[in-house]
Design an enzyme around this catalytic site. Structure first.
Site, PDB file in Angstrom:
ATOM      1  N   LYS A 173      -5.419  -6.348  -2.572  1.00 47.52           N
ATOM      2  CA  LYS A 173      -4.979  -6.417  -3.974  1.00 47.52           C
ATOM      3  C   LYS A 173      -5.365  -7.730  -4.641  1.00 47.52           C
ATOM      4  CE  LYS A 173      -2.289  -2.578  -4.119  1.00 47.52           C
ATOM      5  NZ  LYS A 173      -2.372  -1.494  -5.111  1.00 47.52           N
ATOM      6  N   TYR A 189       4.661 -17.590  -4.531  1.00 45.52           N
ATOM      7  CA  TYR A 189       3.470 -17.811  -5.343  1.00 45.52           C
ATOM      8  C   TYR A 189       3.816 -18.110  -6.803  1.00 45.52           C
ATOM      9  CZ  TYR A 189       1.365 -15.749  -1.181  1.00 45.52           C
ATOM     10  OH  TYR A 189       0.982 -15.486   0.115  1.00 45.52           O
ATOM     11  N   GLU A 213      -4.645  10.244   3.393  1.00 45.06           N
ATOM     12  CA  GLU A 213      -3.405  10.334   2.624  1.00 45.06           C
ATOM     13  C   GLU A 213      -2.304  10.935   3.502  1.00 45.06           C
ATOM     14  OE1 GLU A 213      -3.598  12.906  -0.861  1.00 45.06           O
ATOM     15  OE2 GLU A 213      -2.757  11.290  -2.090  1.00 45.06           O
ATOM     16  N   GLY A 264      -4.954   4.916  -6.149  1.00 46.94           N
ATOM     17  CA  GLY A 264      -6.346   5.301  -6.379  1.00 46.94           C
ATOM     18  C   GLY A 264      -7.278   4.143  -6.691  1.00 46.94           C
ATOM     19  N   SER A 271      -6.339  -2.179   4.651  1.00 50.77           N
ATOM     20  CA  SER A 271      -5.991  -2.642   3.308  1.00 50.77           C
ATOM     21  C   SER A 271      -5.012  -3.812   3.252  1.00 50.77           C
ATOM     22  CB  SER A 271      -5.446  -1.467   2.501  1.00 50.77           C
ATOM     23  OG  SER A 271      -4.505  -0.742   3.259  1.00 50.77           O
ATOM     24  N   GLY A 283      -3.504   5.585  -2.460  1.00 51.84           N
ATOM     25  CA  GLY A 283      -2.174   5.470  -3.057  1.00 51.84           C
ATOM     26  C   GLY A 283      -2.324   5.696  -4.549  1.00 51.84           C
ATOM     27  N   ASP A 295      -0.613  13.809  -3.212  1.00 54.46           N
ATOM     28  CA  ASP A 295      -0.959  14.074  -4.612  1.00 54.46           C
ATOM     29  C   ASP A 295      -2.470  14.035  -4.869  1.00 54.46           C
ATOM     30  OD1 ASP A 295       0.023  11.172  -4.108  1.00 54.46           O
ATOM     31  OD2 ASP A 295      -1.443  10.991  -5.712  1.00 54.46           O
ATOM     32  N   ASN A 317       1.031  -6.791   5.205  1.00 52.16           N
ATOM     33  CA  ASN A 317       2.364  -7.270   4.854  1.00 52.16           C
ATOM     34  C   ASN A 317       3.416  -6.265   5.289  1.00 52.16           C
ATOM     35  OD1 ASN A 317       1.455  -9.659   3.755  1.00 52.16           O
ATOM     36  ND2 ASN A 317       1.122  -8.757   1.739  1.00 52.16           N
ATOM     37  N   SER A 355       6.608  -3.641  -6.942  1.00 55.26           N
ATOM     38  CA  SER A 355       7.472  -4.331  -5.984  1.00 55.26           C
ATOM     39  C   SER A 355       6.692  -4.581  -4.707  1.00 55.26           C
ATOM     40  CB  SER A 355       8.730  -3.506  -5.712  1.00 55.26           C
ATOM     41  OG  SER A 355       8.376  -2.194  -5.361  1.00 55.26           O
TER      42      SER A 355
END
Lengths: 311, 311
Positions: B50, B112, B201, B178, B300, B176, B207, B303, B75
């Site tokens: 991310k 952060y 998925e 996308g 990905s 997730g 979905d 955490n 979140s």
């Protein structure tokens, strides 16, 4: 032995080991107040530095000796290391293990095609069983930590670390049987310019700390430590090296070990065994002493039951 | 957009991200029957890919926009990514979080220096709160997955992977919101010679699988999946890219996700989040299809609350 002995060991084992990466973490540096260089032997083949010593010991045998196989008694990483190194060299490996050893440890040895010989869960039974295999099969006994070839093999982790980071002020390792710290101390002596070597030891198994004070090999009456790889004591081959070349041993409490382990897991996203967290715990405990220094840490291994963690 | 758009995004974010390593594992290759190349975004700054999208989005703002700050509602990892990227660029970050968000997530954002604005735990409340900050502060809204600059930033993980392994037959990512798979699909389209992209998925939040069949964005009625990062649905910016460039979506069961996660932990000694294990689970479920292929997997993120594991 001399510098050439270690270079030869390194060249001998190179085709059989990974050159493991050296990782850093800005967050852990900030937390510790120094520059940390983690030599990741948890990424080594079979998951621990033990592969280096085992490979060097087997590669140092004659063709005749190799034909008769090798034997060791260990329920930990050395059993897997001997099994894997032997398998790669087409050598038969006999692994003496207590019958009550955890299934996961037995499975590890079988993965690498070591032959398990079970015995009672006493040091006497382990030694007697190993001796009988030595006699019966003519197999060569390999000691997990108290054997020159094993110590020379172990030294190569620190040699690689110093090649990558020549300006280290010190290197820390955990202290169990003494094979890793003795090898590391030899590497620092021959391959660095004044890099100190310091050991980390659990307060609950502080035999090496006491041995350096008394001048003779001390043992532990009990082993109430989460650092399962360190529940042992020094030997007559590695102790003189440790006396001569190791600066000191720092002892840490159980909660300090667990906290250091969790920090490395969470911040570096890598899996290390409890034993492996002891040197980092020693740094966190002595921030003033190590302030702004360049510190190498040998992360000795990553074989841990992830379904049964201390945190 | 074109190939140049992605190259510019990569050059823009390079000073703010890690070029993460690509790891391999002989044991996992044997287990899966193919050649796996794991792009380790769990080692990325703040622990997830991310960071790439968040950095590109903020760097794409004008100086005037940067002065007024950025706002997002998340979140998860995107909240931390926006906070860290904003901090590095001297930009104010407002993070809208439900008041019942886990303490560990709030702490991550505060580390952060993101400013947390709490709201009720409904999608409506989150959106209303973010909107009011947009109006009040003039802050720019950043979407975790459905925004062009975020998608272009995300593409750079696959660009790096393809630079290192140009002969991949396919790349798998989790699906997730996308944003990752859309970026990866663009990277494969512009930087590879026919490398397919496949999504993994959870069956419990499928979905995207249903969206590709129906041709419109489907949602989930519930999210009973351990893969907490994937409890969301596609958006109008990434769905057309996914329709055009993604080969298919493979769905996996919860026990398959947990098993794949544990295997990566135990064999590779690295920590990945449950979401991150979904593509590897998809490979293990379809061994015949993937036999002997060269497969890239974007790990990905890493955490995860190590004190509360699914195994």
């Amino acid at each position: 032995m001399n510098k050439q002995t270690l270079i030869q060991a390194h060249n001998r084992i190179k085709p059989f080991i990974h050159k493991t990466p050296v990782l850093t973490s800005q967050l852990l540096d900030e937390k510790a107040g120094c520059n940390l260089y983690f030599k990741c032997e948890n990424f080594q083949k079979m998951g621990a530095f033990k592969m280096r010593g085992a490979a060097n010991a087997i590669l140092s045998l004659s063709q005749e000796e190799r034909k008769r196989g090798v034997v060791t008694h260990s329920s930990g990483n050395f059993a897997q290391a001997v099994s894997l190194a032997a398998k790669k060299l087409g050598v038969k490996a006999y692994i003496v293990m207590p019958e009550n050893a955890p299934q996961v440890k037995k499975d590890g040895v079988r993965t690498y095609e070591g032959e398990i010989i079970e015995c009672d869960s006493t040091p006497q039974a382990r030694e007697a069983t190993a001796n009988s295999i030595k006699e019966e099969k003519g197999a060569t006994f390999l000691h997990p930590s108290n054997q020159d070839e094993v110590i020379y093999g172990n030294s190569t982790a620190a040699i690689e670390l110093l090649e990558e980071q020549p300006n280290l002020d010190l290197i820390l390792t955990p202290v169990g049987g003494g094979g890793l710290i003795a090898g590391t101390a030899l590497a620092a002596h021959y391959f660095s310019n004044n890099c100190k070597v310091i050991g980390g030891e659990p307060m609950e198994a502080d035999d090496a700390y006491r041995s350096l004070i008394s001048g003779k090999i001390e043992t532990n009456e009990s082993f109430h430590t989460v650092a399962d790889g360190l529940r042992t004591h020094l030997g007559d081959r590695n102790f003189p090296i440790i006396q001569k070349y190791v600066d000191k041993i720092i002892r840490v409490e159980e909660d300090e070990i667990i906290n250091a382990m969790q920090l490395i897991w969470e911040r570096m996203k890598i899996i290390i065994e409890p034993s492996c967290a002891v040197p980092f715990a020693a740094v966190l405990k002595n921030k003033e002493e190590f302030k702004n220094k360049n510190i190498g840490i040998i992360l000795s291994g990553g074989n841990v039951d992830v379904t049964n963690l201390p945190f």
